[in-house]
Design a protein around this motif. Structure first.
Motif, PDB file in Angstrom:
ATOM      1  N   SER A 236     -13.338 -12.121   2.629  1.00  0.00           N
ATOM      2  CA  SER A 236     -11.908 -11.474   2.364  1.00  0.00           C
ATOM      3  C   SER A 236     -11.811 -10.160   2.197  1.00  0.00           C
ATOM      4  O   SER A 236     -12.159  -9.668   0.906  1.00  0.00           O
ATOM      5  CB  SER A 236     -11.300 -12.468   1.317  1.00  0.00           C
ATOM      6  OG  SER A 236      -9.895 -12.012   1.482  1.00  0.00           O
ATOM      7  N   ILE A 237     -11.535  -9.503   3.217  1.00  0.00           N
ATOM      8  CA  ILE A 237     -11.554  -8.037   3.268  1.00  0.00           C
ATOM      9  C   ILE A 237     -10.158  -7.321   2.697  1.00  0.00           C
ATOM     10  O   ILE A 237      -9.453  -7.612   4.085  1.00  0.00           O
ATOM     11  CB  ILE A 237     -12.482  -7.198   4.483  1.00  0.00           C
ATOM     12  CG1 ILE A 237     -13.635  -7.798   4.501  1.00  0.00           C
ATOM     13  CG2 ILE A 237     -12.257  -5.827   4.392  1.00  0.00           C
ATOM     14  CD1 ILE A 237     -14.855  -7.686   3.423  1.00  0.00           C
ATOM     15  N   LEU A 238     -10.034  -6.945   2.003  1.00  0.00           N
ATOM     16  CA  LEU A 238      -8.655  -6.213   1.582  1.00  0.00           C
ATOM     17  C   LEU A 238      -8.273  -4.847   2.235  1.00  0.00           C
ATOM     18  O   LEU A 238      -9.153  -4.109   2.524  1.00  0.00           O
ATOM     19  CB  LEU A 238      -8.399  -5.942   0.196  1.00  0.00           C
ATOM     20  CG  LEU A 238      -8.497  -7.137  -0.820  1.00  0.00           C
ATOM     21  CD1 LEU A 238      -8.384  -6.627  -2.454  1.00  0.00           C
ATOM     22  CD2 LEU A 238      -7.511  -8.185  -0.617  1.00  0.00           C
ATOM     23  N   GLN A 239      -7.041  -4.859   2.799  1.00  0.00           N
ATOM     24  CA  GLN A 239      -6.700  -3.607   3.808  1.00  0.00           C
ATOM     25  C   GLN A 239      -5.509  -2.898   3.004  1.00  0.00           C
ATOM     26  O   GLN A 239      -4.975  -3.772   2.163  1.00  0.00           O
ATOM     27  CB  GLN A 239      -6.440  -3.810   5.078  1.00  0.00           C
ATOM     28  CG  GLN A 239      -7.337  -4.751   5.967  1.00  0.00           C
ATOM     29  CD  GLN A 239      -6.918  -4.816   7.286  1.00  0.00           C
ATOM     30  OE1 GLN A 239      -7.827  -4.370   8.227  1.00  0.00           O
ATOM     31  NE2 GLN A 239      -5.875  -5.435   7.481  1.00  0.00           N
ATOM     32  N   SER A 240      -5.264  -1.664   3.425  1.00  0.00           N
ATOM     33  CA  SER A 240      -3.956  -0.965   2.836  1.00  0.00           C
ATOM     34  C   SER A 240      -3.419  -0.431   3.917  1.00  0.00           C
ATOM     35  O   SER A 240      -3.389   0.687   4.238  1.00  0.00           O
ATOM     36  CB  SER A 240      -4.525   0.342   1.856  1.00  0.00           C
ATOM     37  OG  SER A 240      -3.568   0.785   1.507  1.00  0.00           O
ATOM     38  N   PRO A 241      -2.677  -1.121   4.738  1.00  0.00           N
ATOM     39  CA  PRO A 241      -1.850  -0.892   5.914  1.00  0.00           C
ATOM     40  C   PRO A 241      -0.709   0.341   5.581  1.00  0.00           C
ATOM     41  O   PRO A 241      -0.813   1.027   6.464  1.00  0.00           O
ATOM     42  CB  PRO A 241      -1.102  -1.916   6.258  1.00  0.00           C
ATOM     43  CG  PRO A 241      -1.855  -3.204   5.752  1.00  0.00           C
ATOM     44  CD  PRO A 241      -2.386  -2.557   4.437  1.00  0.00           C
ATOM     45  N   SER A 242      -0.408   0.413   4.415  1.00  0.00           N
ATOM     46  CA  SER A 242       0.415   1.518   4.226  1.00  0.00           C
ATOM     47  C   SER A 242      -0.144   3.013   4.340  1.00  0.00           C
ATOM     48  O   SER A 242       0.724   3.818   4.433  1.00  0.00           O
ATOM     49  CB  SER A 242       1.093   1.340   2.711  1.00  0.00           C
ATOM     50  OG  SER A 242       0.125   1.275   1.775  1.00  0.00           O
ATOM     51  N   SER A 243      -1.474   3.132   3.989  1.00  0.00           N
ATOM     52  CA  SER A 243      -2.277   4.063   4.098  1.00  0.00           C
ATOM     53  C   SER A 243      -2.299   4.662   5.493  1.00  0.00           C
ATOM     54  O   SER A 243      -2.821   5.903   5.553  1.00  0.00           O
ATOM     55  CB  SER A 243      -3.536   4.131   3.433  1.00  0.00           C
ATOM     56  OG  SER A 243      -3.267   3.716   2.022  1.00  0.00           O
ATOM     57  N   LEU A 244      -2.274   3.961   6.557  1.00  0.00           N
ATOM     58  CA  LEU A 244      -2.691   4.192   7.987  1.00  0.00           C
ATOM     59  C   LEU A 244      -1.853   5.618   8.335  1.00  0.00           C
ATOM     60  O   LEU A 244      -2.360   6.051   9.348  1.00  0.00           O
ATOM     61  CB  LEU A 244      -2.277   3.128   8.678  1.00  0.00           C
ATOM     62  CG  LEU A 244      -3.319   2.936  10.124  1.00  0.00           C
ATOM     63  CD1 LEU A 244      -4.652   3.239   9.887  1.00  0.00           C
ATOM     64  CD2 LEU A 244      -2.972   1.722  10.747  1.00  0.00           C
ATOM     65  N   GLY A 245      -0.478   5.602   7.860  1.00  0.00           N
ATOM     66  CA  GLY A 245       0.282   6.543   8.391  1.00  0.00           C
ATOM     67  C   GLY A 245      -0.280   8.027   7.790  1.00  0.00           C
ATOM     68  O   GLY A 245       0.340   8.763   8.191  1.00  0.00           O
ATOM     69  N   LYS A 246      -1.100   8.305   6.730  1.00  0.00           N
ATOM     70  CA  LYS A 246      -1.358   9.468   6.455  1.00  0.00           C
ATOM     71  C   LYS A 246      -2.396  10.151   7.361  1.00  0.00           C
ATOM     72  O   LYS A 246      -3.406   9.420   7.715  1.00  0.00           O
ATOM     73  CB  LYS A 246      -2.110   9.013   4.767  1.00  0.00           C
ATOM     74  CG  LYS A 246      -1.177   8.556   3.753  1.00  0.00           C
ATOM     75  CD  LYS A 246      -1.854   8.348   2.393  1.00  0.00           C
ATOM     76  CE  LYS A 246      -1.027   7.697   1.411  1.00  0.00           C
ATOM     77  NZ  LYS A 246      -1.697   7.295   0.173  1.00  0.00           N
TER      78      LYS A 246
END
Length: 264
Positions: free
Chosen positions: A68-78
């Motif tokens: 189960s690999i956690l992601q941070s989609p909100s960081s993708l826009g940086k």
């Protein structure tokens, strides 16, 4: 690819045969990228076939474990931040390693492995499950998510080991990374800008010994950047392309390419 007079041979510690990139003119790198785009036609296939950038985690079965690999989609826009989510090339490389070990084409048990630009850490976690002594590396601001994924997914039944370490490409690596030299260096989606190519190759040259085998997988997004990388890489490395027929049969994508590099 059909009609090519390309030498197939073994490179480094990989027991399969790969298409060695050898060209006599400066146009060789451009011809390789034209072939890839012409045969694989990445723009006509589905992007993110194995991942979802809107999800907070990616679930994947590998090596008898449910990861189960956690992601941070909100960081993708940086700007410049791509390592906060998974990409198909990482899934493809991780499952390729598992498949190659299962077939006896690769031995990772007890081997020293360094992963560059680890991002969410999937590839390094799979390598550790396959018995490698892995050091997953990335920039300082990427380490928190990386450490969390390593701790979450490598609690039980791990044949190898995993440590997380800061590494900025182009800087001198810590001595423990290069002494002794790693058996393998892994990287997925690390060829993403012309500026990064110089620092990436500088770091590969510093990390690699004469017996080190490098596996790099990448998304076919920009032919100019890939051409720039290949043109520079063949000066110091023997480069081979791994045919998709050798990848995990359920994890192939025309949007992804995989290369092996061995220091000349």
């Amino acid at each position: 690819m059909e009609g090519e007079a390309v030498e197939m041979k073994k490179l480094g510690c990989y027991r399969g045969k790969v298409r060695v990139l050898e060209w006599e003119t400066e146009a060789g790198a451009a011809e390789e990228t034209m072939l890839l785009w012409g045969i694989q036609q990445p723009t006509f296939s589905k992007q993110n076939a194995f991942v979802s950038h809107s999800s907070l985690q990616l679930r994947l079965d590998a090596c008898g474990h449910s990861l189960s690999i956690l992601q941070s989609p909100s960081s993708l826009g940086k700007p410049g931040v791509t390592g906060a989510v998974m990409w198909d090339s990482g899934v493809v490389l991780g499952k390729f390693l598992e498949h190659a070990v299962d077939l006896g084409m690769l031995v990772l048990q007890g081997k020293k492995v360094i992963e560059l630009g680890s991002g969410c850490g999937l590839v390094g976690c799979i390598a550790a499950l396959l018995g490698a002594q892995v050091v997953l590396t990335d920039l300082p601001d990427r380490l928190r998510l990386l450490k969390k994924n390593v701790e979450t997914n490598l609690r039980h039944g791990v044949r190898g080991s995993a440590a997380v370490k800061e590494l900025t490409w182009g800087d001198d690596p810590d001595n423990d990374l290069i002494e002794p030299p790693p058996d393998y260096v892994l990287g997925s989606d690390v060829i993403y800008s012309e500026g990064a190519v110089v620092d990436l190759l500088d770091t590969l040259l510093q990390l690699c010994g004469s017996q080190t085998t490098v596996f790099l997988s990448g998304e076919l997004r920009n032919d100019t950047i890939l051409e720039c990388f290949l043109e520079a890489a063949v000066k110091d490395f023997v480069v081979g392309r791994v045919d998709q027929s050798q990848w995990h049969p359920e994890y192939c994508s025309p949007r992804v390419v995989m290369y092996i590099l061995v220091k000349k």
